[in-house]
Structure formats: structure tokens, C-alpha cells
Write a protein that holds these residues in place. Structure first.
Motif, PDB file in Angstrom:
ATOM      1  N   TYR A   1       0.857  -1.185   0.000  1.00 25.92           N
ATOM      2  CA  TYR A   1       0.000   0.000   0.000  1.00 25.92           C
ATOM      3  C   TYR A   1       0.889   1.229   0.000  1.00 25.92           C
ATOM      4  O   TYR A   1       1.786   1.366   0.851  1.00 25.92           O
ATOM      5  CB  TYR A   1      -0.919   0.024   1.226  1.00 25.92           C
TER       6      TYR A   1
ATOM      7  N   GLU B   1      -5.052  11.401  -3.148  1.00 23.09           N
ATOM      8  CA  GLU B   1      -5.869  10.793  -4.196  1.00 23.09           C
ATOM      9  C   GLU B   1      -5.052   9.860  -5.087  1.00 23.09           C
ATOM     10  O   GLU B   1      -5.606   9.051  -5.844  1.00 23.09           O
ATOM     11  CB  GLU B   1      -6.533  11.866  -5.056  1.00 23.09           C
TER      12      GLU B   1
ATOM     13  N   ASN C   1      -2.998   7.590  -3.790  1.00 19.95           N
ATOM     14  CA  ASN C   1      -2.742   6.371  -3.034  1.00 19.95           C
ATOM     15  C   ASN C   1      -3.282   5.151  -3.776  1.00 19.95           C
ATOM     16  O   ASN C   1      -4.327   5.227  -4.434  1.00 19.95           O
ATOM     17  CB  ASN C   1      -3.377   6.438  -1.648  1.00 19.95           C
ATOM     18  N   PHE C   2      -2.587   4.026  -3.660  1.00 18.49           N
ATOM     19  CA  PHE C   2      -3.084   2.812  -4.305  1.00 18.49           C
ATOM     20  C   PHE C   2      -2.570   1.576  -3.575  1.00 18.49           C
ATOM     21  O   PHE C   2      -1.624   1.628  -2.790  1.00 18.49           O
ATOM     22  CB  PHE C   2      -2.684   2.758  -5.782  1.00 18.49           C
ATOM     23  N   TYR C   3      -3.228   0.445  -3.864  1.00 13.90           N
ATOM     24  CA  TYR C   3      -2.841  -0.855  -3.320  1.00 13.90           C
ATOM     25  C   TYR C   3      -2.488  -1.762  -4.481  1.00 13.90           C
ATOM     26  O   TYR C   3      -3.193  -1.814  -5.500  1.00 13.90           O
ATOM     27  CB  TYR C   3      -3.995  -1.461  -2.507  1.00 13.90           C
TER      28      TYR C   3
ATOM     29  N   GLY D   1      -6.401   1.661  -7.568  1.00 10.64           N
ATOM     30  CA  GLY D   1      -6.269   3.065  -7.236  1.00 10.64           C
ATOM     31  C   GLY D   1      -7.560   3.643  -6.695  1.00 10.64           C
ATOM     32  O   GLY D   1      -8.529   2.925  -6.426  1.00 10.64           O
ATOM     33  N   LYS D   2      -7.589   4.960  -6.565  1.00  8.66           N
ATOM     34  CA  LYS D   2      -8.763   5.628  -5.999  1.00  8.66           C
ATOM     35  C   LYS D   2      -9.042   6.922  -6.754  1.00  8.66           C
ATOM     36  O   LYS D   2      -8.227   7.379  -7.561  1.00  8.66           O
ATOM     37  CB  LYS D   2      -8.555   5.924  -4.513  1.00  8.66           C
ATOM     38  N   ASP D   3     -10.195   7.511  -6.473  1.00  3.26           N
ATOM     39  CA  ASP D   3     -10.599   8.793  -7.047  1.00  3.26           C
ATOM     40  C   ASP D   3     -10.506   8.753  -8.578  1.00  3.26           C
ATOM     41  O   ASP D   3     -10.837   7.754  -9.188  1.00  3.26           O
ATOM     42  CB  ASP D   3      -9.764   9.931  -6.450  1.00  3.26           C
TER      43      ASP D   3
ATOM     44  N   THR E   1      -8.225   5.940 -10.980  1.00  3.23           N
ATOM     45  CA  THR E   1      -8.508   4.530 -11.230  1.00  3.23           C
ATOM     46  C   THR E   1      -8.115   4.114 -12.636  1.00  3.23           C
ATOM     47  O   THR E   1      -8.024   2.920 -12.928  1.00  3.23           O
ATOM     48  CB  THR E   1     -10.003   4.233 -11.001  1.00  3.23           C
TER      49      THR E   1
ATOM     50  N   ASN F   1      -5.387   1.596 -13.021  1.00  3.44           N
ATOM     51  CA  ASN F   1      -5.589   0.228 -12.545  1.00  3.44           C
ATOM     52  C   ASN F   1      -5.406  -0.782 -13.675  1.00  3.44           C
ATOM     53  O   ASN F   1      -5.849  -0.559 -14.800  1.00  3.44           O
ATOM     54  CB  ASN F   1      -6.986   0.075 -11.950  1.00  3.44           C
TER      55      ASN F   1
END
Length: 377
Positions: A72, A80, A82-84, A108-110, A113, A116
Motif C-alpha cells: 500500500y 488521491e 494512493n493505491f494498493y 487506485g482511488k478517485d 482509477t 488500474n
């Protein structure tokens, strides 16, 4: 305390306390704390601290081995981003070979993505002796799909070969290469995307993009490593990449808001050119490794045009980069007596990158320094 640090210390306590219960499992746990003045390699840099929590667990059965790994990443000033990332692997070891499969995913987020992806890879490794040479044969095949950028979905097949020869003088010669063929599954794409305007507000716009259909590349390299003393080594490597395709009018026309794949993931199949690398390694006190490296990369992208400062895309000229990289690292492994087979690793790494390009979007410099700590048992 940041969320990443909390996760790290919680997992540390759980893994250490459970090591006697799950003695058949192998665990690894690490974290990195990094400062980077341009982590996204942009001509308009963003400075940020980056924290990561990384873990892995493996189990070796009689017939197969399995593993799960996760990371992570937390960006301090741009959360925004941040990703896993995680990966599942299964493999079988033979006397001189290995056969395996792994699947990985980025979440990812926001609005990010669109970075991804999912990747599925089958690989085979075979190591054998032929006269005075040690030979490795390394074929693999993989499929990569992107959640929101179908134009980059691809299938890639590679076969690699290396020959290794050592001498009593402490000299080792390694030569090898690989043949890579990549097929894009959806060479054209249209739709909408979202980006942030000058007021930091989301804007939706339409696009229609075009990619090449396939690319074939031959990579060859030669490496000479020399032991200067029993604890000092010097290595020099030259690598050449050649692309066989004649693209003609089939030039990539990709949207700048998600960038070209070669920059997003530094895909080495999309360019040709050469690389020269020099590495000096020093071992102190048997377990303290100090390494310095300098790398000069010449990259020519025969299927990609150039961007000017107004982000206008021109296919009349092809992107051409010269990249200088300096890296310095210090690593130390420390066996711990508080539990059986518990090892602590510490490391510091500094890297400086300067990329000169005739395409404005890829003119950048980057400096990073990170401290990492890891546990394995």
C-alpha cells in the motif's frame, strides 16, 4: 502516526506473535519512507513524502509453493494518488528448473482509477551446464488488461537466454538477450475521461485514440563483472534494443491525460536504443553492502510523436530521449535472537534521474531518497 506506519506496526506484532503457530509459513514485512521531488516524472514536478507498507507470505508444499504479496502506497500531499498493489503466485521448483504462474492487480482511488490494471503471467526457467558455460532459458507469456484504458490491453510473449562464464581471476562474463513480441488487443478506443482544470475542478471530455497493433523487439546485452578485492566488485553492462516493425502511418495517438504506456509503467518493449551501466559494490563487515551505479540510456520511440509546451501532438517527429541515472544505496541484514529465523534488513537509497527529450511532456528531473526496514521469518 500515518496510516501506513500504523499498518506496519500492527502487522509486525501479529506476524511475530503468530510465528510459532504458523511455523510452516514464511513471512516478510517491510516499509519504506521516501522523499521524492518528482515521483510522477512530470515536466511540472510535485514534491511529496511517500510511505509504503509491504508484506508477503509463502508456503512450500511437497509439490507446489504458493505466495501472496501486497503493498500500500501513501502520497503525503496528494492522497488521491494512493493505491494498493497485490500479487498471488504459485510455482513448482525442480532440480534445475522452475515453472510458475502469477496474477497481480493495481487498485487506485478517485480519478486515478485509470491506472488500474490486471496482469497474468506464465513462466518457465531452466538452468543447465553446457561445457564451460552456465546457461539459463527463460520463456514467458502474459496478458495485461487496464480497467479504463482498453487501448493498452495487450498480450506479450518473450523468450530469453543467458550464458555465464566465470574465471579463476575473479572475472565473470555474461551475454544474453530476449526476443519480445507484443500484441495490442484493442488498438483503437473512444470515450470520455475526467481531469482537473486550473481551478482543481473535475472536467469531463471526449476522446478518440489510436495505438499500434503489435511490436517486436530484440534485446541483447553483455556484462563483465570483476572482483577487485575479496569484498569489492566492479561491473559494466551494455544493452541494445532493436525494434523490427515498420510502422509507417500507424503512430500512437494517445491522450495526454493518462499518458503513454511507456511512461506510465516504463515499458521497455516500446523503445529501441542502448544502455551503458557501471556499478561498484563494496562489502564491509561481511553484511554491509554499499553500491553506486551510473546508467546512461538512449531511447528512441519509433511509434510515438512529440508534444510541445502547449501539449500539441506532432507525428512529424518521433520521441527521442537521453536519460542519466545515478543510484547510491546502503544495505545491512541483522539476524535477531528474539525469535528463530527472524531477520531484520535496513537500507538507504538515493536516486537522481535527468531525462532530456524532444517531447516536452517527458522532459523532467527527479531526486529521491528513501529509508526501508524489513522483517522476514
Amino acid at each position: 502516526m500515518t496510516n501506513t506506519k500504523k499498518v506496519f506496526w500492527i502487522l509486525t506484532i501479529i506476524f511475530i506473535s503468530s510465528s510459532s503457530v504458523f511455523a510452516q509459513l514464511n513471512f516478510s514485512l517491510s516499509t519504506q519512507q521516501e522523499y521524492n521531488d518528482n515521483p510522477f516524472h512530470s515536466p511540472v514536478p510535485t514534491k511529496t513524502f511517500i510511505s509504503s507498507a509491504d508484506f508477503g507470505v509463502e508456503n512450500n508444499f511437497n509439490e507446489l509453493s504458493i505466495g501472496y504479496y501486497g503493498s500500500y502506497l501513501n502520497f503525503d500531499v496528494i492522497p488521491e494518488r494512493n493505491f494498493y498493489w497485490h500479487q498471488f503466485a504459485v510455482w513448482k521448483d525442480f532440480d534445475d528448473a522452475a515453472l510458475g504462474f502469477y496474477a497481480e492487480q493495481r487498485i487506485g482511488k478517485d480519478i486515478y482509477t485509470y491506472y488500474n490494471y490486471k496482469n497474468y503471467t506464465f513462466y518457465y526457467q531452466n538452468h543447465f551446464e553446457l561445457g564451460p558455460f552456465s546457461i539459463s532459458l527463460l520463456p514467458n507469456a502474459n496478458v495485461t488488461t487496464y480497467d479504463e484504458i482498453n487501448i493498452l490491453d495487450n498480450f506479450k510473449a518473450s523468450v530469453g537466454l543467458t550464458l555465464n562464464k566465470g574465471f579463476d581471476t575473479g572475472t565473470t562474463f555474461i551475454v544474453g538477450g530476449s526476443l519480445n513480441h507484443k500484441i495490442y488487443l484493442n488498438p483503437t478506443q473512444s470515450g470520455t475521461y475526467t481531469y482537473l482544470d486550473e481551478n482543481n475542478l473535475p472536467v469531463e471530455a471526449a476522446y478518440k485514440d489510436r495505438n499500434i497493433s503489435s511490436i517486436t523487439q530484440l534485446v541483447s546485452f553483455g556484462r563483465i563483472a570483476q572482483s577487485i578485492t575479496s569484498s569489492t566488485g566492479l561491473a559494466v553492462q551494455y544493452t541494445n534494443r532493436s525494434i523490427f516493425n515498420k510502422f509507417g502511418s500507424y503512430i500512437k495517438d494517445l491522450n495526454i491525460y493518462y499518458g503513454d504506456e511507456s511512461e506510465m509503467f516504463d515499458d521497455p518493449v516500446n523503445y529501441q536504443g542502448n544502455n551503458l551501466g557501471v556499478e561498484l559494490t563494496q562489502i564491509l563487515f561481511d553484511d554491509l553492502e554499499i553500491k553506486a551505479g551510473y546508467y546512461l540510456n538512449s531511447k528512441f520511440y519509433p511509434s510515438q510523436g512529440v508534444y510541445d509546451q502547449l501539449y500539441n501532438y506532432d507525428t512529424g517527429a518521433m520521441r527521442n530521449d537521453t536519460q542519466n541515472i545515478f543510484n547510491f544505496s546502503v544495505k545491512k541484514n541483522i539476524p535477531l535472537r528474539m525469535a528463530n529465523d527472524l531477520n531484520l534488513s535496513l537500507g538507504i537509497n538515493y536516486q537522481a534521474i535527468k531525462n532530456n527529450s524532444n517531447s516536452y511532456l517527458f522532459n523532467y528531473t527527479s531526486n529521491s531518497i528513501n529509508f526501508n526496514i524489513g522483517l522476514s521469518f
